[in-house]
Design a protein around this motif. Structure first.
Motif, PDB file in Angstrom:
ATOM      1  N   ASN A  71      34.022  40.953  41.044  1.00  0.00           N
ATOM      2  CA  ASN A  71      33.323  39.670  40.988  1.00  0.00           C
ATOM      3  C   ASN A  71      32.273  39.659  42.096  1.00  0.00           C
ATOM      4  O   ASN A  71      32.077  40.665  42.783  1.00  0.00           O
ATOM      5  CB  ASN A  71      34.306  38.495  41.111  1.00  0.00           C
ATOM      6  CG  ASN A  71      35.153  38.588  42.369  1.00  0.00           C
ATOM      7  OD1 ASN A  71      34.643  38.766  43.476  1.00  0.00           O
ATOM      8  ND2 ASN A  71      36.478  38.491  42.200  1.00  0.00           N
TER       9      ASN A  71
ATOM     10  N   ARG B  89      30.882  36.029  34.658  1.00  0.00           N
ATOM     11  CA  ARG B  89      30.753  37.471  34.436  1.00  0.00           C
ATOM     12  C   ARG B  89      30.812  37.765  32.934  1.00  0.00           C
ATOM     13  O   ARG B  89      31.732  37.328  32.239  1.00  0.00           O
ATOM     14  CB  ARG B  89      31.870  38.215  35.163  1.00  0.00           C
ATOM     15  CG  ARG B  89      31.812  39.736  35.012  1.00  0.00           C
ATOM     16  CD  ARG B  89      32.945  40.389  35.782  1.00  0.00           C
ATOM     17  NE  ARG B  89      33.009  41.811  35.564  1.00  0.00           N
ATOM     18  CZ  ARG B  89      32.288  42.715  36.207  1.00  0.00           C
ATOM     19  NH1 ARG B  89      31.448  42.311  37.140  1.00  0.00           N
ATOM     20  NH2 ARG B  89      32.401  43.997  35.963  1.00  0.00           N
TER      21      ARG B  89
ATOM     22  N   TYR C 225      37.806  35.031  36.751  1.00  0.00           N
ATOM     23  CA  TYR C 225      36.698  35.654  37.486  1.00  0.00           C
ATOM     24  C   TYR C 225      37.105  35.947  38.932  1.00  0.00           C
ATOM     25  O   TYR C 225      36.862  37.036  39.455  1.00  0.00           O
ATOM     26  CB  TYR C 225      35.504  34.701  37.440  1.00  0.00           C
ATOM     27  CG  TYR C 225      34.318  35.115  38.280  1.00  0.00           C
ATOM     28  CD1 TYR C 225      33.574  36.254  37.966  1.00  0.00           C
ATOM     29  CD2 TYR C 225      33.924  34.352  39.384  1.00  0.00           C
ATOM     30  CE1 TYR C 225      32.482  36.618  38.727  1.00  0.00           C
ATOM     31  CE2 TYR C 225      32.829  34.710  40.144  1.00  0.00           C
ATOM     32  CZ  TYR C 225      32.107  35.845  39.815  1.00  0.00           C
ATOM     33  OH  TYR C 225      31.025  36.209  40.574  1.00  0.00           O
TER      34      TYR C 225
END
Length: 464
Positions: free
Chosen positions: A196, A148, A190
């Motif tokens: 997520n 991410r 994450y």
């Protein structure tokens, strides 16, 4: 029991805490099996006990946490046990995945690296250290950069920690190992972040195979802790209670599946899943069983015999540490102990890439459900159902929209379809809406109830 057996390559006794503790822990971390250290047991196995066990636990945990590198949080556990009316301290050490482990004071050198040999420890040679380092696990979650981009927020995770009495500070992220060695947020971060792309699938089928899907939910896209809690809530609803009559005419309340074993199996699947291939755990609910499948098979180096002997080797030590902090797990191996206390080894299906736990429902529950549903359908439905409703029930499969059902029946008039087919089927308890609170929703679908499923089986392939 007034005496333990004897020390071996996986067991170390200490009458009292000594300065050698960290060396013993390092030695077990660097083996292929791990081991157990007992404080309060003399060399001959005699139970001598310890004083101030709570304080001693904290001292031991601090020693291991602060004096050993790489960090081994998640690979050890410290807890008290009672033997012969005396308290001892049991330290469970798992096999480490980032060998060589060493004493922080001496660095990655023969003076700092140790290995368990028989009932003793010995320094590792420079060649041994180099060989271990060259094979160190590179694809652990801690070493993988978060996929991410941009800022990660951890509001959900922080709330869980605060609710469990933790005082948070500016080192919160570092303490949980949420960074790679080069200072970037890692895959653990994450998974634990507020947002997520990871979700745990929960699928529900009408029968004993995957032909008739009636629910398909995803729990996730949020902190893995929050997703875990949501799935636990879902399973609590699905794990229905029934009354069992014993031989002594006693009425016992039972669940379809042992509640503790079900909870532990789900958490084990989530904590030990191999997320590096982006394959999340899956829960599948059938008419006769519930399965929980995690990706990755057994942790490398852990045999099936060791697995069933409850020798724990965490695949994701960082996740194990967080789940333990938040009291979702108690100690290494405790979950497997609880599962095997209620079920046999045969509930586990182990392959190279997957580990499935299969819980068949209690036989008494299945028998009661069959008798109850058949009776309700026979006495309340069979003689009253119209030809139109029978046609509708026969073509229902999984979740379908009104337009799909109407097209399958070859009907053009929607109002007639609603009044003659849908409405009476719902009123007779054979059909239900997926969104009952919003009957006019554009996302509305219809599915058979338990009564409807039994009635469809009664109809078989006959045209009415």
């Amino acid at each position: 029991m007034n005496k333990f057996t004897q020390e071996d390559d996986k067991t170390e006794f200490k009458a009292a805490l000594t300065d050698k503790l960290e060396k013993e822990v390092v030695a077990f971390l660097n083996t292929t099996k791990g081991g157990d250290i007992y404080i309060g047991i003399a060399d001959d196995g005699q139970v001598v006990g310890v004083e101030n066990a709570d304080q001693l636990q904290l001292i031991i945990s601090d020693k291991i946490k602060n004096n050993i590198l790489p960090t081994c949080l998640g690979f050890y556990d410290v807890y008290p046990e009672q033997h012969d009316g005396k308290t001892i301290i049991h330290i469970v050490v798992s096999r480490g995945t980032e060998k060589p482990y060493y004493l922080k004071k001496y660095g990655m050198s023969p003076a700092g690296c140790y290995l368990r040999i028989g009932t003793g420890i010995q320094q590792m040679t420079t060649n041994m250290i180099d060989n271990h380092y060259s094979t160190r696990t590179r694809d652990s979650l801690r070493n993988i950069t978060s996929p991410r981009t941009g800022k990660h927020s951890f509001a959900q995770l922080k709330i869980y920690y605060q609710e469990n009495g933790f005082q948070l500070n500016d080192s919160f992220h570092e303490n949980l190992d949420l960074y790679t060695n080069d200072g970037k947020l890692n895959y653990v971060a994450y998974l634990l972040a507020d947002e997520n792309s990871v979700s745990i699938k929960v699928a529900k089928y009408a029968g004993t195979d995957k032909c008739d899907l009636i629910e398909n939910e995803e729990y996730g896209y949020c902190s893995l802790i929050k997703a875990t809690e949501k799935v636990l809530d879902k399973l609590a609803i699905e794990n229905k209670t029934f009354t069992k009559i014993t031989g002594a005419a006693r009425r016992l309340q039972r669940n379809m599946i042992d509640k503790t074993a079900l909870r532990e199996a789900l958490i084990n699947a989530i904590v030990h899943n191999d997320y590096t291939k982006e394959v999340p755990p899956v829960v599948e609910i059938y008419a006769d069983r519930l399965t929980i499948t995690s990706y990755g098979g057994l942790v490398q180096g852990l045999s099936e015999q060791e697995f069933f002997n409850v020798r724990s080797m965490p695949r994701n030590r960082e996740l194990m540490r967080v789940f333990k902090d938040l009291e979702l797990v108690e100690q290494l191996g405790s979950g497997m102990n609880r599962i095997l206390k209620a079920y046999k080894n045969s509930i586990f299906n182990i392959s190279e890439h997957f580990l499935e736990t299969c819980f068949y429902y209690e036989k008494d529950y299945l028998e009661q459900l069959k008798n109850q549903t058949t009776m309700e359908v026979t006495t309340e439905v069979t003689t009253e159902v119209t030809t139109e409703v029978k046609k509708l029930i026969k073509i229902c499969k999984g979740e379908q929209t009104r337009n799909q059902l109407q097209q399958l029946l070859g009907l053009k008039e929607s109002e007639h379809f609603r009044k003659a087919y849908i409405k009476p089927a719902i009123e007779q308890g054979l059909l239900e809406m997926t969104i009952p609170d919003k009957p006019n929703s554009s996302k509305q679908k219809y599915r058979l109830t338990d009564k409807g499923l039994v009635f469809r089986n009664e109809l078989g392939g006959n045209d009415e």
